[in-house]
Write a protein that holds these residues in place. Structure first.
Motif, short mmCIF file in Angstrom:
data_model
loop_
_atom_site.label_atom_id
_atom_site.label_comp_id
_atom_site.label_asym_id
_atom_site.label_seq_id
_atom_site.Cartn_x
_atom_site.Cartn_y
_atom_site.Cartn_z
N GLN A 33 42.73 -38.64 1.23
CA GLN A 33 43.33 -38.10 2.44
C GLN A 33 44.18 -39.14 3.15
N ALA A 34 43.79 -40.43 3.02
CA ALA A 34 44.61 -41.46 3.63
C ALA A 34 45.98 -41.53 2.94
N HIS A 35 45.99 -41.37 1.59
CA HIS A 35 47.28 -41.34 0.88
C HIS A 35 48.11 -40.13 1.31
N ILE A 36 47.43 -38.99 1.44
CA ILE A 36 48.16 -37.77 1.84
C ILE A 36 48.75 -37.95 3.23
N ALA A 37 47.91 -38.48 4.15
CA ALA A 37 48.41 -38.66 5.53
C ALA A 37 49.57 -39.65 5.56
N GLY A 38 49.50 -40.65 4.72
CA GLY A 38 50.57 -41.66 4.73
C GLY A 38 51.87 -41.16 4.15
N ARG A 39 51.80 -40.20 3.23
CA ARG A 39 53.02 -39.72 2.58
C ARG A 39 53.45 -38.34 3.09
N ALA A 40 52.68 -37.77 4.00
CA ALA A 40 53.02 -36.42 4.48
C ALA A 40 54.37 -36.44 5.19
N GLN A 41 55.20 -35.40 4.90
CA GLN A 41 56.53 -35.29 5.50
C GLN A 41 56.49 -34.47 6.79
N ASP A 42 55.44 -33.60 6.92
CA ASP A 42 55.38 -32.75 8.11
C ASP A 42 54.11 -33.05 8.90
N GLN A 43 54.14 -32.66 10.16
CA GLN A 43 53.03 -32.95 11.07
C GLN A 43 51.79 -32.16 10.69
N ALA A 44 51.91 -30.94 10.23
CA ALA A 44 50.75 -30.10 9.92
C ALA A 44 49.95 -30.71 8.76
N THR A 45 50.66 -31.17 7.72
CA THR A 45 49.95 -31.78 6.58
C THR A 45 49.24 -33.05 7.01
N ARG A 46 49.94 -33.83 7.83
CA ARG A 46 49.31 -35.08 8.32
C ARG A 46 48.08 -34.76 9.17
N ALA A 47 48.12 -33.74 9.98
CA ALA A 47 46.99 -33.38 10.84
C ALA A 47 45.80 -32.93 10.01
N ARG A 48 46.08 -32.12 8.96
CA ARG A 48 44.97 -31.68 8.09
C ARG A 48 44.34 -32.87 7.37
N ALA A 49 45.15 -33.80 6.94
CA ALA A 49 44.62 -34.98 6.26
C ALA A 49 43.77 -35.83 7.21
N LEU A 50 44.22 -36.00 8.44
CA LEU A 50 43.45 -36.77 9.41
C LEU A 50 42.14 -36.07 9.77
N GLU A 51 42.19 -34.74 9.84
CA GLU A 51 40.96 -33.99 10.12
C GLU A 51 39.96 -34.17 8.97
N ALA A 52 40.47 -34.14 7.72
CA ALA A 52 39.59 -34.36 6.56
C ALA A 52 39.02 -35.77 6.58
N ILE A 53 39.85 -36.74 6.97
CA ILE A 53 39.36 -38.12 7.09
C ILE A 53 38.24 -38.19 8.12
N SER A 54 38.44 -37.54 9.26
CA SER A 54 37.42 -37.55 10.30
C SER A 54 36.11 -36.92 9.80
N THR A 55 36.24 -35.81 9.04
CA THR A 55 35.04 -35.17 8.49
C THR A 55 34.32 -36.09 7.50
N SER A 56 35.09 -36.77 6.65
CA SER A 56 34.47 -37.68 5.68
C SER A 56 33.80 -38.85 6.38
N VAL A 57 34.44 -39.35 7.43
CA VAL A 57 33.83 -40.46 8.19
C VAL A 57 32.53 -40.01 8.83
N ASP A 58 32.53 -38.79 9.40
CA ASP A 58 31.29 -38.28 10.00
C ASP A 58 30.18 -38.15 8.97
N ARG A 59 30.55 -37.63 7.79
CA ARG A 59 29.54 -37.47 6.75
C ARG A 59 29.01 -38.82 6.29
N THR A 60 29.93 -39.79 6.12
CA THR A 60 29.50 -41.12 5.69
C THR A 60 28.64 -41.79 6.75
#
Length: 436
Positions: A229-256
């Motif tokens: 998700q960090a790679h996706i967020a870093g290469r995302a061209q639009d804001q929506a894709t970047r937001a979904r990637a950051l939300e997934a990162i937040s979920t993974s961090v919570d789980r970890t």
């Protein structure tokens, strides 16, 4: 040898003193029967009859109340040894020699008879007895010491071989000890206990290896997701894709984060020594529910505590009990559908306190319920952020607190029932226990 010397001296003194008494009585008897012959060359020297049993090592004096010394045996001193009115035993010194004397008075004869012997002779007798014991002891004791050393060395040889076999084993070799037919029966219980210990250590190491393998596997998933998700967020061209990637990162961090905390809790449960203290159960549950309010609000779950009819005070480890109840209630929240409720009820019997946690979830399948104590075991239809450690932590903590957990599916929902042994307190003592 000290005891032998003391006892020998006491016994010889008793025997020789008895001989002095007999000798004095014999002399007095001879005097009364006029059987003593005075030596005319030396008027105060007497000669005893040949029939008299009188040892030459002893001496006697015969004193008259009116005319002084009237007779003495060969070697007896001429001076008075004891006062004129003295009777009984005395130890005296004359001319540098210690003497043991016995005196009797014969009023009918108007005289005093004193019989004695040399203390040096008595001491020599004691020394002879000690020497008679000492010389054989000096010869026998080294033999005895050698036999003891030989028997101990021979007897401990199997134990020494057993110790060498243990020292030669590899640290990773936890198998049973090899059977030895010549192993003495005295160390067979020790070998059996070591076999049992090695077997338990092998099982514990196996559980640790499984735990580390499962933990590493479970940690790989969120970490891999974080990286992706960090790679996706870093290469995302639009804001929506970047937001979904950051939300997934937040979920993974919570789980970890949750998994790390649960692993730390599990380590504390395994290493902690139980410390039981009196505690009020309703207050503890209110604290646990308060800590989980934020988790319940995210899923729109309402938490309710049905107060007991009376205050329930029991003796338990507050850390273990809090940890177990927090994990069980959190599992109930995660298993319940959005908008439902989780209810906690406290009841009691004469010997136990029961905590009933009811949720509206599907409950544990029988196969999963049987494996509830195993780590990283997840049920169906549960929060994907779960790690499968909650029930394992709760089960270990409740077991360490001398409790029990069971799962029941009833008409009003799924019930997790915790049974705890309780310490009965009278009503007048409850406040004292709470203050303590």
């Amino acid at each position: 040898m000290f005891w032998i010397e003391r006892s020998t001296r006491a016994e010889l003194t008793r025997v020789l003193d008895a001989r002095l008494v007999e000798a004095a009585q014999m002399v007095a008897s001879l005097v009364s029967k006029n059987q003593i012959t005075l030596n005319r060359d030396d008027r105060d020297q007497i000669t005893l009859p040949a029939s008299a049993d009188y040892d030459y090592q002893q001496f006697c004096q015969i004193w008259s109340f009116s005319s002084g010394l009237v007779g003495r045996s060969t070697g007896a001193p001429r001076k008075r040894l004891v006062p004129a009115d003295a009777t009984g035993f005395r130890t005296i010194t004359r001319d540098g020699k210690a003497l043991r004397v016995y005196t009797i008075v014969e009023p009918d004869l108007g005289g005093q008879v004193t019989v004695g012997d040399s203390q040096e002779i008595r001491d020599q007798l004691v020394r002879d007895v000690i020497a008679g014991f000492l010389w054989p002891a000096l010869v026998i004791l080294p033999v005895i010491w050698g036999l003891i050393w030989l028997s101990i060395t021979t007897g401990l040889a199997p134990l020494a071989r057993f110790a060498r076999d243990l020292e030669a084993r590899r640290t990773d070799d936890l198998g049973a000890l090899p059977e030895a037919k010549q192993r003495p029966r005295e160390i067979r219980p020790l070998a059996g206990a070591l076999d049992d210990l090695l077997a338990r250590l092998a099982r514990a190491r196996e559980r640790e290896r499984d735990f580390i393998a499962y933990a590493a596997h479970e940690m790989k998933t969120p970490l891999a997701g974080l990286k992706t998700q960090a790679h996706i967020a870093g290469r995302a061209q639009d804001q929506a894709t970047r937001a979904r990637a950051l939300e997934a990162i937040s979920t993974s961090v919570d789980r970890t984060d949750r998994m790390v905390h649960q692993l730390l809790d599990l380590a504390q449960v395994d290493s902690r020594e139980t410390r039981s203290t009196p505690l009020e159960l309703q207050a503890l549950l209110r604290q646990v529910l308060g800590d989980l309010t934020e988790v319940a609000d995210r899923r729109t779950i309402s938490l309710a505590l049905e107060p007991p009819a009376r205050s329930q005070t029991l003796s338990s480890d507050p850390f273990l009990l809090t940890l177990a109840l927090r994990n069980l209630i959190e599992n109930a929240i995660q298993a319940s559908p959005t908008g439902s409720d989780v209810q906690v009820k406290i009841s009691d019997t004469e010997t136990h306190v029961l905590i009933d946690i009811r949720d509206s979830g599907p409950g544990l399948p029988p196969a999963i319920a049987r494996q509830a104590q195993e780590k990283f075991v997840k049920g169906n239809n549960v929060d994907p952020s779960g790690s499968g450690l909650g029930l394992a932590i709760a089960t270990d903590a409740i077991t360490a607190a001398s409790g029990d957990i069971r799962f029941e599916r009833q008409a009003d929902g799924h019930h997790t029932i915790v049974t705890l042994s309780r310490t009965q307190y009278r009503e007048g003592h409850q406040q004292t226990a709470q203050d303590a």
